[in-house]
Enzyme design. Sequence first.
Site, PDB file in Angstrom:
ATOM      1  N   GLN A  98       0.804  -1.214   0.000  1.00 43.17           N
ATOM      2  CA  GLN A  98       0.000   0.000   0.000  1.00 43.17           C
ATOM      3  C   GLN A  98       0.842   1.271   0.000  1.00 43.17           C
ATOM      4  O   GLN A  98       0.342   2.332  -0.374  1.00 43.17           O
ATOM      5  CB  GLN A  98      -0.942  -0.007   1.206  1.00 43.17           C
ATOM      6  CG  GLN A  98      -1.979  -1.113   1.116  1.00 43.17           C
ATOM      7  CD  GLN A  98      -2.950  -1.086   2.272  1.00 43.17           C
ATOM      8  OE1 GLN A  98      -2.698  -1.685   3.314  1.00 43.17           O
ATOM      9  NE2 GLN A  98      -4.067  -0.405   2.116  1.00 43.17           N
ATOM     10  N   HIS A 132       1.036  -9.288   4.747  1.00 40.07           N
ATOM     11  CA  HIS A 132      -0.084  -8.359   4.568  1.00 40.07           C
ATOM     12  C   HIS A 132      -0.442  -8.360   3.081  1.00 40.07           C
ATOM     13  O   HIS A 132      -0.340  -7.357   2.391  1.00 40.07           O
ATOM     14  CB  HIS A 132       0.275  -6.967   5.080  1.00 40.07           C
ATOM     15  CG  HIS A 132      -0.906  -6.086   5.376  1.00 40.07           C
ATOM     16  ND1 HIS A 132      -1.062  -5.386   6.571  1.00 40.07           N
ATOM     17  CD2 HIS A 132      -1.998  -5.787   4.647  1.00 40.07           C
ATOM     18  CE1 HIS A 132      -2.182  -4.688   6.543  1.00 40.07           C
ATOM     19  NE2 HIS A 132      -2.783  -4.908   5.375  1.00 40.07           N
ATOM     20  N   ASN A 134      -1.932 -10.663   8.545  1.00 43.05           N
ATOM     21  CA  ASN A 134      -2.930  -9.610   8.692  1.00 43.05           C
ATOM     22  C   ASN A 134      -4.252 -10.072   8.097  1.00 43.05           C
ATOM     23  O   ASN A 134      -4.346 -10.375   6.908  1.00 43.05           O
ATOM     24  CB  ASN A 134      -2.511  -8.342   7.946  1.00 43.05           C
ATOM     25  CG  ASN A 134      -3.550  -7.240   8.098  1.00 43.05           C
ATOM     26  OD1 ASN A 134      -3.730  -6.717   9.196  1.00 43.05           O
ATOM     27  ND2 ASN A 134      -4.268  -6.911   7.035  1.00 43.05           N
ATOM     28  N   GLU A 135      -5.278 -10.135   8.938  1.00 39.76           N
ATOM     29  CA  GLU A 135      -6.658 -10.367   8.488  1.00 39.76           C
ATOM     30  C   GLU A 135      -6.804 -11.599   7.600  1.00 39.76           C
ATOM     31  O   GLU A 135      -7.018 -11.479   6.375  1.00 39.76           O
ATOM     32  CB  GLU A 135      -7.208  -9.129   7.772  1.00 39.76           C
ATOM     33  CG  GLU A 135      -7.216  -7.882   8.641  1.00 39.76           C
ATOM     34  CD  GLU A 135      -8.019  -6.723   8.043  1.00 39.76           C
ATOM     35  OE1 GLU A 135      -8.403  -6.804   6.872  1.00 39.76           O
ATOM     36  OE2 GLU A 135      -8.275  -5.747   8.779  1.00 39.76           O
ATOM     37  N   TYR A 176     -13.054  -2.151  12.721  1.00 35.65           N
ATOM     38  CA  TYR A 176     -13.552  -1.003  11.963  1.00 35.65           C
ATOM     39  C   TYR A 176     -15.047  -0.750  12.138  1.00 35.65           C
ATOM     40  O   TYR A 176     -15.495   0.380  12.086  1.00 35.65           O
ATOM     41  CB  TYR A 176     -13.254  -1.183  10.465  1.00 35.65           C
ATOM     42  CG  TYR A 176     -11.798  -1.014  10.158  1.00 35.65           C
ATOM     43  CD1 TYR A 176     -11.254   0.261  10.000  1.00 35.65           C
ATOM     44  CD2 TYR A 176     -10.946  -2.102  10.077  1.00 35.65           C
ATOM     45  CE1 TYR A 176      -9.894   0.438   9.752  1.00 35.65           C
ATOM     46  CE2 TYR A 176      -9.588  -1.933   9.826  1.00 35.65           C
ATOM     47  CZ  TYR A 176      -9.070  -0.659   9.669  1.00 35.65           C
ATOM     48  OH  TYR A 176      -7.731  -0.481   9.444  1.00 35.65           O
ATOM     49  N   GLU A 179      -5.143  -2.296  14.147  1.00 40.99           N
ATOM     50  CA  GLU A 179      -5.677  -1.305  13.212  1.00 40.99           C
ATOM     51  C   GLU A 179      -7.041  -0.824  13.683  1.00 40.99           C
ATOM     52  O   GLU A 179      -7.872  -1.620  14.125  1.00 40.99           O
ATOM     53  CB  GLU A 179      -5.901  -1.897  11.807  1.00 40.99           C
ATOM     54  CG  GLU A 179      -4.665  -2.100  10.998  1.00 40.99           C
ATOM     55  CD  GLU A 179      -4.949  -2.716   9.636  1.00 40.99           C
ATOM     56  OE1 GLU A 179      -6.053  -2.500   9.082  1.00 40.99           O
ATOM     57  OE2 GLU A 179      -4.066  -3.422   9.135  1.00 40.99           O
ATOM     58  N   TRP A 208      -4.852   3.149  11.882  1.00 45.43           N
ATOM     59  CA  TRP A 208      -4.737   2.899  10.451  1.00 45.43           C
ATOM     60  C   TRP A 208      -5.256   4.112   9.719  1.00 45.43           C
ATOM     61  O   TRP A 208      -6.425   4.392   9.796  1.00 45.43           O
ATOM     62  CB  TRP A 208      -5.542   1.655  10.022  1.00 45.43           C
ATOM     63  CG  TRP A 208      -5.326   1.422   8.553  1.00 45.43           C
ATOM     64  CD1 TRP A 208      -6.075   1.935   7.527  1.00 45.43           C
ATOM     65  CD2 TRP A 208      -4.266   0.668   7.936  1.00 45.43           C
ATOM     66  NE1 TRP A 208      -5.536   1.561   6.323  1.00 45.43           N
ATOM     67  CE2 TRP A 208      -4.421   0.785   6.551  1.00 45.43           C
ATOM     68  CE3 TRP A 208      -3.180  -0.073   8.436  1.00 45.43           C
ATOM     69  CZ2 TRP A 208      -3.551   0.177   5.649  1.00 45.43           C
ATOM     70  CZ3 TRP A 208      -2.333  -0.677   7.540  1.00 45.43           C
ATOM     71  CH2 TRP A 208      -2.526  -0.554   6.150  1.00 45.43           C
ATOM     72  N   GLU A 251      -5.496   1.938  -1.432  1.00 44.00           N
ATOM     73  CA  GLU A 251      -6.515   1.233  -0.659  1.00 44.00           C
ATOM     74  C   GLU A 251      -7.070   0.037  -1.458  1.00 44.00           C
ATOM     75  O   GLU A 251      -8.243  -0.051  -1.759  1.00 44.00           O
ATOM     76  CB  GLU A 251      -7.603   2.223  -0.215  1.00 44.00           C
ATOM     77  CG  GLU A 251      -8.723   1.656   0.641  1.00 44.00           C
ATOM     78  CD  GLU A 251      -8.278   0.715   1.750  1.00 44.00           C
ATOM     79  OE1 GLU A 251      -7.348   1.048   2.492  1.00 44.00           O
ATOM     80  OE2 GLU A 251      -8.855  -0.381   1.862  1.00 44.00           O
ATOM     81  N   TRP A 252      -6.179  -0.872  -1.820  1.00 42.30           N
ATOM     82  CA  TRP A 252      -6.542  -2.129  -2.467  1.00 42.30           C
ATOM     83  C   TRP A 252      -7.546  -1.917  -3.613  1.00 42.30           C
ATOM     84  O   TRP A 252      -7.321  -1.048  -4.446  1.00 42.30           O
ATOM     85  CB  TRP A 252      -7.042  -3.131  -1.425  1.00 42.30           C
ATOM     86  CG  TRP A 252      -6.071  -3.304  -0.288  1.00 42.30           C
ATOM     87  CD1 TRP A 252      -6.243  -2.928   1.016  1.00 42.30           C
ATOM     88  CD2 TRP A 252      -4.741  -3.898  -0.330  1.00 42.30           C
ATOM     89  NE1 TRP A 252      -5.132  -3.243   1.773  1.00 42.30           N
ATOM     90  CE2 TRP A 252      -4.204  -3.835   0.990  1.00 42.30           C
ATOM     91  CE3 TRP A 252      -3.961  -4.467  -1.327  1.00 42.30           C
ATOM     92  CZ2 TRP A 252      -2.928  -4.326   1.303  1.00 42.30           C
ATOM     93  CZ3 TRP A 252      -2.689  -4.954  -1.014  1.00 42.30           C
ATOM     94  CH2 TRP A 252      -2.195  -4.890   0.281  1.00 42.30           C
TER      95      TRP A 252
HETATM   96  S1  NCW Z   1      -9.890  -3.419   3.090  1.00 42.10           S
HETATM   97  C1  NCW Z   1      -9.597  -3.703   4.667  1.00 42.10           C
HETATM   98  N1  NCW Z   1      -8.703  -2.942   5.350  1.00 42.10           N
HETATM   99  C2  NCW Z   1      -8.241  -1.668   4.972  1.00 42.10           C
HETATM  100  C3  NCW Z   1      -6.848  -1.842   4.403  1.00 42.10           C
HETATM  101  O1  NCW Z   1      -6.274  -0.639   4.026  1.00 42.10           O
HETATM  102  C4  NCW Z   1      -5.885  -2.565   5.353  1.00 42.10           C
HETATM  103  O2  NCW Z   1      -4.759  -3.008   4.676  1.00 42.10           O
HETATM  104  C5  NCW Z   1      -6.603  -3.734   5.987  1.00 42.10           C
HETATM  105  O3  NCW Z   1      -5.817  -4.302   7.000  1.00 42.10           O
HETATM  106  C6  NCW Z   1      -8.250  -0.980   6.254  1.00 42.10           C
HETATM  107  O4  NCW Z   1      -7.961  -2.074   7.154  1.00 42.10           O
HETATM  108  C7  NCW Z   1      -7.985  -3.303   6.472  1.00 42.10           C
HETATM  109  N2  NCW Z   1     -10.265  -4.629   5.280  1.00 42.10           N
HETATM  110  C8  NCW Z   1     -11.285  -5.354   4.669  1.00 42.10           C
HETATM  111  C9  NCW Z   1     -12.540  -5.110   5.402  1.00 42.10           C
HETATM  112  C10 NCW Z   1     -13.688  -5.838   4.841  1.00 42.10           C
HETATM  113  C11 NCW Z   1     -14.267  -5.270   3.590  1.00 42.10           C
HETATM  114  C12 NCW Z   1     -15.525  -5.935   3.261  1.00 42.10           C
HETATM  115  C13 NCW Z   1     -15.826  -5.772   1.811  1.00 42.10           C
HETATM  116  C14 NCW Z   1     -17.009  -6.584   1.414  1.00 42.10           C
HETATM  117  C15 NCW Z   1     -17.099  -6.712  -0.060  1.00 42.10           C
END
Ligand code: NCW
Length: 448
Positions: A20, A121, A165-166, A296, A353, A400, A407-408
């Site tokens: 990112q 990540h 991460n996630e 979030y 985050e 964050w 932003e992906w």
């Molecule tokens: S997209 C996402 N994020 C954002 C990203 O910038 C960061 O790298 C991530 O660790 C901010 O924090 C995380 N998370 C995905 C959230 C779920 C989105 C649900 C979309 C449904 C289609």
Amino acid sequence: MAKIQFPSDFLWGTATASYQIEGAYQEDGRGLSIWDTFSHTPGKVANNDNGDVACDSYHRYEEDVALLKKLGVKAYRFSIAWPRIFPQGTGEVNEKGLDYYRRVVDALLEAGIQPAVTLYHWDLPQALQDKGGWANRETIDAFVKYAEVIFQAFDGKIKQWITFNETWCVSFLSNYIGAHAPGNKDLQLAVTVAHNCMVAHGEAVKRFRALGTEGTIGTTHNLYWFEPYTTKPEDVAAAHRNRAYNNEWFMDPTFKGTYPEFMVDWFREKGVEVPIREGDMETIAQPIDFIGVNFYSGGFGRCKKDEGLFDCEEVQVGFAKTFMDWNVYPDGLYKVLSWVKDEYGDVPIYITENGACYEDELTAEGRVHDELRADYYKKHFIQCHRLIESGVPLKGYFAWSLLDNFEWAEGYKKRFGIVYTNYETQERHPKDSFYFIQKVIADGGFDA
Ligand code: NCW
């Protein structure tokens, strides 16, 4: 007016991720990652943006460290790009890639800032994706080898290590919903990927301990607080499924070495099985030193047949929304972390985050008056304080993000930074939320 005072050892930080912010996607021998492929495929990312340049932190990391110092944080969470270290995912180490992170880590230490490193990540080497990616168990071995190289290269310099991460995003968002790289839409694949990532986490923790690496290790899950809209049993069950999709599906294996049975049954009815091999669950449940939580949002839901994966529809109850259209639900942070303590015990928790995306405007004077973001932070800090007061072992908080960044799938239009990035000039401008957090850290709290 209530006094919000944080413990003096509370770990304030901010977070970013390699793809990112770094840019320099072809420099110093870096291999391609699945995000290079995905973002270079027309139609996958808003505005067809990509991370080729991003915030150019590969060349501007000193400026970024200076911003961290100005902010006054004690820690900085960043991720290492696996394809910089192993351009093909495995094989020879690319020393030039390691050198970049040596420079970053040394600059942080010199500035008195503790580096917190995320190993994964989301930027998987494309060469590994070509062989099946996380669905192929050879990727687990490759990850452990990569982790070992990093543990050894930075041993003694890093206090906090985060394996993944996630994992929900790596698995379901990327392989079932298909919104993130590699963009598959296959539920069985997503369940397999989630499982293999968790095994990879456990194997990396084992290797960390076997090497006697200094510091602490954990993983980061993105937790969500989803409540039933009514007390009707079908609504309670539907909301629980929706919540367990993010929460229990990842937290139960991590801490209990089991998957939630009701979810296993739900997936099985759809013809999907978790490909568990002997010993996997023990591996996943390796004791960890802390749990990282990205928080979030949350919401309310009720049962509706054939709605989504879980027969659950979200009910709009009037939450304020961020520019991502995510509900602002600070109470959800209190509820979800209280639930973590009740369900999984007294493991130290770090919010790895939390933050918000809003539309920002840079004034002629180079300022950004982002009251909504500052207010989002304030409301969540109040909940952090409430959690600490109630005995939840919350040890730190990473905002964050330090910078607006790639932003992906949303590209550059969606800004999460407390520092504004001018993508034309690469100038950085601290926003008002930056100064708010700076003051909270300097004062150890604030009056609410
Ligand atoms: S997209 C996402 N994020 C954002 C990203 O910038 C960061 O790298 C991530 O660790 C901010 O924090 C995380 N998370 C995905 C959230 C779920 C989105 C649900 C979309 C449904 C289609």
